[in-house]
Design an enzyme around this catalytic site. Structure first.
Site, PDB file in Angstrom:
ATOM      1  N   LYS A   1       0.847  -1.198   0.000  1.00 17.58           N
ATOM      2  CA  LYS A   1       0.000   0.000   0.000  1.00 17.58           C
ATOM      3  C   LYS A   1       0.884   1.250   0.000  1.00 17.58           C
ATOM      4  O   LYS A   1       1.950   1.237   0.606  1.00 17.58           O
ATOM      5  CB  LYS A   1      -0.846   0.037   1.279  1.00 17.58           C
ATOM      6  CG  LYS A   1      -2.029  -0.891   1.316  1.00 17.58           C
ATOM      7  CD  LYS A   1      -2.798  -0.708   2.627  1.00 17.58           C
ATOM      8  CE  LYS A   1      -3.899  -1.744   2.802  1.00 17.58           C
ATOM      9  NZ  LYS A   1      -4.985  -1.641   1.837  1.00 17.58           N
TER      10      LYS A   1
ATOM     11  N   ARG B   1     -10.139 -11.502   2.642  1.00 17.97           N
ATOM     12  CA  ARG B   1     -11.057 -12.529   2.138  1.00 17.97           C
ATOM     13  C   ARG B   1     -10.427 -13.915   2.176  1.00 17.97           C
ATOM     14  O   ARG B   1     -11.125 -14.915   2.307  1.00 17.97           O
ATOM     15  CB  ARG B   1     -11.520 -12.147   0.719  1.00 17.97           C
ATOM     16  CG  ARG B   1     -10.403 -12.088  -0.290  1.00 17.97           C
ATOM     17  CD  ARG B   1     -10.814 -11.362  -1.557  1.00 17.97           C
ATOM     18  NE  ARG B   1     -10.889  -9.910  -1.366  1.00 17.97           N
ATOM     19  CZ  ARG B   1     -11.246  -9.040  -2.319  1.00 17.97           C
ATOM     20  NH1 ARG B   1     -11.556  -9.476  -3.524  1.00 17.97           N
ATOM     21  NH2 ARG B   1     -11.282  -7.758  -2.063  1.00 17.97           N
TER      22      ARG B   1
HETATM   23  N1  BES Z   1      -7.950  -3.742   4.828  1.00 17.27           N
HETATM   24  C1  BES Z   1      -8.187  -3.345   3.480  1.00 17.27           C
HETATM   25  C2  BES Z   1      -9.504  -2.567   3.308  1.00 17.27           C
HETATM   26  C3  BES Z   1      -9.587  -1.249   4.029  1.00 17.27           C
HETATM   27  C4  BES Z   1      -9.321  -0.073   3.364  1.00 17.27           C
HETATM   28  C5  BES Z   1      -9.977  -1.190   5.361  1.00 17.27           C
HETATM   29  C6  BES Z   1      -9.418   1.151   4.020  1.00 17.27           C
HETATM   30  C7  BES Z   1     -10.070   0.020   6.022  1.00 17.27           C
HETATM   31  C8  BES Z   1      -9.802   1.191   5.362  1.00 17.27           C
HETATM   32  C9  BES Z   1      -8.240  -4.574   2.574  1.00 17.27           C
HETATM   33  O1  BES Z   1      -7.447  -5.637   2.967  1.00 17.27           O
HETATM   34  C10 BES Z   1      -7.769  -4.155   1.223  1.00 17.27           C
HETATM   35  O2  BES Z   1      -6.631  -3.809   1.118  1.00 17.27           O
HETATM   36  N2  BES Z   1      -8.652  -4.218   0.230  1.00 17.27           N
HETATM   37  C11 BES Z   1      -8.307  -3.878  -1.102  1.00 17.27           C
HETATM   38  C12 BES Z   1      -8.833  -4.956  -2.028  1.00 17.27           C
HETATM   39  C13 BES Z   1      -8.346  -4.850  -3.444  1.00 17.27           C
HETATM   40  C14 BES Z   1      -6.843  -5.086  -3.498  1.00 17.27           C
HETATM   41  C15 BES Z   1      -9.054  -5.863  -4.297  1.00 17.27           C
HETATM   42  C16 BES Z   1      -8.973  -2.529  -1.415  1.00 17.27           C
HETATM   43  O3  BES Z   1     -10.076  -2.281  -0.929  1.00 17.27           O
HETATM   44  O4  BES Z   1      -8.332  -1.725  -2.084  1.00 17.27           O
HETATM   45 MN    MN Z   2      -5.471  -5.458   2.219  1.00 15.35          MN
END
Ligand code: BES
Ligand code: MN
Ligand code: ZN
Length: 512
Positions: free
Chosen positions: A285, A359
């Site tokens: 990230k 997931r």
């Molecule tokens: N933990 C994150 C989602 C999240 C984002 C929680 C902001 C709280 C605040 C999750 O694991 C994630 O990174 N999701 C990705 C999925 C994508 C890579 C398909 C997302 O939402 O960008």
């Molecule tokens: Mn994530």
């Protein structure tokens, strides 16, 4: 915080502050239902309503007004909190107002408060709202401050609730207050777990916290380590956990009724996401989005908070709570893009983005939970940024195809003052998870990202009535609001408790 309930004249009670919640038309003399407000105003020779009006206080749902009483009342200050229009009243309006009141009281260094409970339709819900609003509003996360610990505020520790004129205290009220107090304690604990930095709230520590809580309230608990996770063939969980030097933990909590018949009922199973830190893994990230990722275990914190209250509720059916805790880190040990993981259920998953880790862990934990043949399966997860884009920072996204369970969850949320909004798990988007080489892939396109995540989870729950709650938005409050401060909210605790409470009440009604 200590709460007592009395039937009395609030304007005669002694405390540091007298809190009077008022509807907008309570201020226009004639139509006022706020007897205590009128009495206080009279004792203050009309100065209360006059100065409030001069300061622009109109009883709106976001307004607060503080006035010194200069010895005209036993309380040193009056705090007016607006409830807005009576026609739009819900207990949540009162909960938010109570949160503002306790913050205002703290700012003037009050330690004791008398609160007039307003005249509203359902007294029990109003009592709950006041206790929860006060208890949650007084929360601060100060473990890591060595200076300016309380921001110059005091902490209110004694609150006397005064019943509306003419109402008598009943024994049943004590139970209402007791439950609300439990909810406050559990929710603030959940907030602590989430607010704690990821460097200290490791998977091991989170499991340890669960264990201490279980011991305190008398729940069963089983904790597994990496070896156990391997034995259970949770290949997706293991894949995510691989990149971190922190050891993963598998946690299973349970409430089993002592009554043999009740213990045989199909259980309610609750699963929480427990990524103690989500760096994104090799699909790293950017710093800005990584900043808040200690919050990625908020689902498990909500489950834990709810289980803590459920241990006191003692519902006549079993309730199980599960989480798989690990960190999502990049390293030479980390799972790679293009790797194929084999889930506990046997389905294989091609990794197209290591940041879609929640997931993966949840899939394995959900199929494990499902082996307990639950009557209802609920998961809470800070799962997708897409859900925040869809619903913003205040609403939980609710996914599921069992209309009855969905209805029950939405009702529980509404009653508890947590807003949920149903979103579809549409098959139209199923192609998003098609893989060239495995049964599916873990991340699809950006469009409808929250739905894709729900579609993925659905593969692991079979035909069981299931609701998935995406709490990525409401797990943290971006600003001070009502009984929230900036930071963790403990979202989900109240909805889960209310769901179990209603299920128990429903069963008891039908048995009797
Ligand atoms: N933990 C994150 C989602 C999240 C984002 C929680 C902001 C709280 C605040 C999750 O694991 C994630 O990174 N999701 C990705 C999925 C994508 C890579 C398909 C997302 O939402 O960008
Ligand atoms: Mn994530
Ligand atoms: Zn995550």
């Amino acid at each position: 915080m200590n709460f007592t309930l009395v039937s009395a004249d609030a304007t005669k009670a002694k405390a540091d502050v007298l809190v009077l919640p008022v509807f907008d038309n309570d201020l226009s003399g004639k139509k006022s239902t706020a007897q205590a407000l009128l009495r206080a105003d009279k004792k203050l020779k009309g100065l209360l309503l006059k100065t409030a009006a001069q300061e622009g206080f109109k009883g709106k749902a976001d307004q607060t007004f503080v006035l010194q009483t200069h010895g005209k009342l036993p309380c040193a200050r009056v705090v007016l909190v607006g409830l807005g229009a009576r026609a739009r009243f819900t207990p949540e309006v009162l909960r938010l107002a109570a949160g503002r009141a306790v913050k205002a009281a703290g700012r003037v260094k009050a330690k004791t408060a008398v609160v007039q409970v307003p005249v509203v339709r359902e007294l029990d819900y109003a009592l709950r709202a006041v206790v929860e609003g006060f208890g949650l509003g007084a929360y601060r996360f100060e473990r890591w401050r060595t200076q300016h610990k309380d921001n110059g505020s005091a902490k209110v520790d004694k609150v006397q609730l005064v019943l509306p004129d003419g109402l008598k205290k009943e024994k049943a009220h004590d139970e209402v207050l007791a439950l609300a107090r439990e909810v406050v304690g559990a929710t603030n604990w959940a907030r602590d777990l989430v607010n704690e930095p990821a460097g200290t709230m490791t998977p091991r520590v989170l499991a340890e916290e669960a264990k201490n809580m279980a011991k305190d309230v008398g729940l069963h608990i089983a904790i597994g380590d990496r070896k156990k996770i391997e034995e259970l063939k949770m290949g997706m969980f293991l894949g995510v956990a691989k990149g971190s030097v922190e050891e993963p933990r598998l946690v299973h909590l349970s409430w089993i009724p002592t009554d043999a018949e009740a213990a045989k009922q199909a259980p309610v199973c609750i699963v929480g996401k427990a990524i103690t830190f989500d760096s994104g893994g090799l699909s790293l990230k950017p710093s800005d989005s990584m900043m808040d990722m200690k919050t990625d275990m908020a689902g498990s914190a909500a489950m834990l908070g709810a289980m803590r209250v459920i241990a006191h509720l003692k519902p006549p059916f079993p309730v199980h709570g599960f989480f798989g805790a690990c960190e999502n880190m990049p390293s030479g040990h980390a799972y790679r893009l293009g790797d194929v993981l084999t889930s506990r259920l046997g389905k294989t998953v091609e990794i197209t983005n290591t940041d879609a880790e929640g997931r993966l862990v949840l899939g394995d934990i959900l199929s494990w939970a499902n082996e307990h043949k639950p009557a209802a399966l609920i998961d809470l997860a800070t799962l997708t940024g897409a859900c925040i884009i869809a619903l913003g920072n205040y609403l939980t996204g609710a996914f599921g195809e069992d209309d009855q369970l969905m209805f029950d969850v939405l009702e529980a949320g509404r009653t508890a003052g947590e807003e949920l909004w149903r979103l579809p798990i549409t098959e139209l988007q199923k192609d998003a998870l098609k893989s060239e080489i495995a049964d599916m892939k873990n991340a699809g396109e950006r469009a409808g990202g929250a739905i894709n995540a729900a579609l993925f989870l659905k593969e692991f729950v079979g035909e069981t009535p299931w609701v998935h709650l995406d709490i990525a938005g409401p797990s943290q409050s971006p600003k001070e609001r009502g009984y929230f401060g900036k930071g963790a909210t403990g979202v989900g605790v109240r909805t889960l408790v209310e769901l179990v409470r209603r299920r128990a009440a429903h069963l008891q009604a039908h048995a009797g």
